[in-house]
Scaffold this active site. Structure first.
Site: not given
Ligand code: FPP
Length: 252
Positions: A136, A74, A42, A25, A27
């Site tokens: 792994l 989604w 992301h 969480d 990003n």
């Molecule tokens: C949550 O942060 C993160 C996600 C919904 C996506 C995570 C995906 C990746 C890091 C890419 C990974 C790639 C692979 C191949 C596994 P958020 O967007 O909810 O952050 P926020 O809480 O700050 O809004």
């Protein structure tokens, strides 16, 4: 750092977690703080994914599960959903040689049929190519939620009951486990959630029953190998009693 590696040495009888699950969480907030679009977060999150796989693999961790996309995700703006789907396709494609080199086996849980065709194809290709790897296992939770998984499990069991393959009165804990998406995966020893929120957000609700929970205030793109090492050291000092009393627990 030396001390950390020494303490994490399985030869010394110190327990290395078999399975670490991550809620990645933060990003979006990380990117916003930098004045960038959420999608920038992301993209940078992929670096942390790579670092965690390498760090966990080199410690002898057998399974890493990543909550990459929830069934609720989604509902995000279409632009972000599309970007995430492309990022999964791209990352799997780009990382495949690295996964092969590190003997990582790819697996996935969730409502995979809901993924766009290109994403599902790339995922299946990655799973097929890495199927013989013995290192792994990287489990991607994609279009996943625990309530979805539990509902599916009930449906699968009900169908067997209907055709007399299972007797409703004698359904066991094991039957439930065997009909979850994670049937071949041991429960996580450690759950790590980054981003400062203190909740499970519909992730692995059955499997986390006895998991040690860790929450980091760091946003996912800022989470480092050293943060993982600190958490594992903390885990190694915890006593897991599974409902028993301290004297009954045989440490191994
Ligand atoms: C949550 O942060 C993160 C996600 C919904 C996506 C995570 C995906 C990746 C890091 C890419 C990974 C790639 C692979 C191949 C596994 P958020 O967007 O909810 O952050 P926020 O809480 O700050 O809004």
């Amino acid at each position: 750092m030396k001390e950390v590696i020494h303490n994490l040495n399985p030869e010394k009888g110190v327990k290395i977690p078999t399975h670490i699950a991550f809620i990645m969480d933060g990003n979006g907030r990380w990117a916003k703080r930098k004045g960038q679009k959420r999608t920038f977060g992301h993209e940078n999150g992929v670096e942390t994914v790579r670092a965690m796989i390498e760090a966990a693999g080199s410690l002898g961790v057998k399974y890493v599960t990543l909550y990459a996309f929830s069934t609720e995700n989604w509902k995000r703006p279409q632009e972000e959903v599309d970007m995430l789907m492309s990022l999964f396709v791209q990352s799997i494609k780009m990382e495949l040689p690295n996964l092969m080199k590190n003997k990582v086996k790819l697996a996935a849980i969730g409502n995979l049929a809901a993924l766009p065709e290109e994403c599902l194809n790339e995922l299946n290709e990655g799973i097929r190519e890495t199927a013989q790897n013995t290192g792994l296992t990287l489990v991607l939770a994609l279009s996943y939620s625990a309530r979805w998984e539990i509902t599916e499990m009930v449906r699968r069991i009900a169908q067997k009951v209907e055709v007399n393959k299972l007797d409703a009165a004698s359904i066991t804990n094991e039957d439930v486990v065997n009909h979850l998406d994670t049937s071949s995966i041991p429960d996580p020893d450690i759950l790590i959630r980054t981003g400062g929120e203190l909740r499970l957000s519909n992730f692995l609700l059955w499997q986390l029953a006895y998991t040690e929970l860790f929450f980091s205030d760091k946003m996912w793109p800022d989470f480092r190998k050293e943060d993982l090492h600190k958490i594992i050291l903390d885990y190694q000092s915890r006593e897991r009693r599974y409902g028993k009393i301290s004297e009954q627990v045989i440490s191994h």
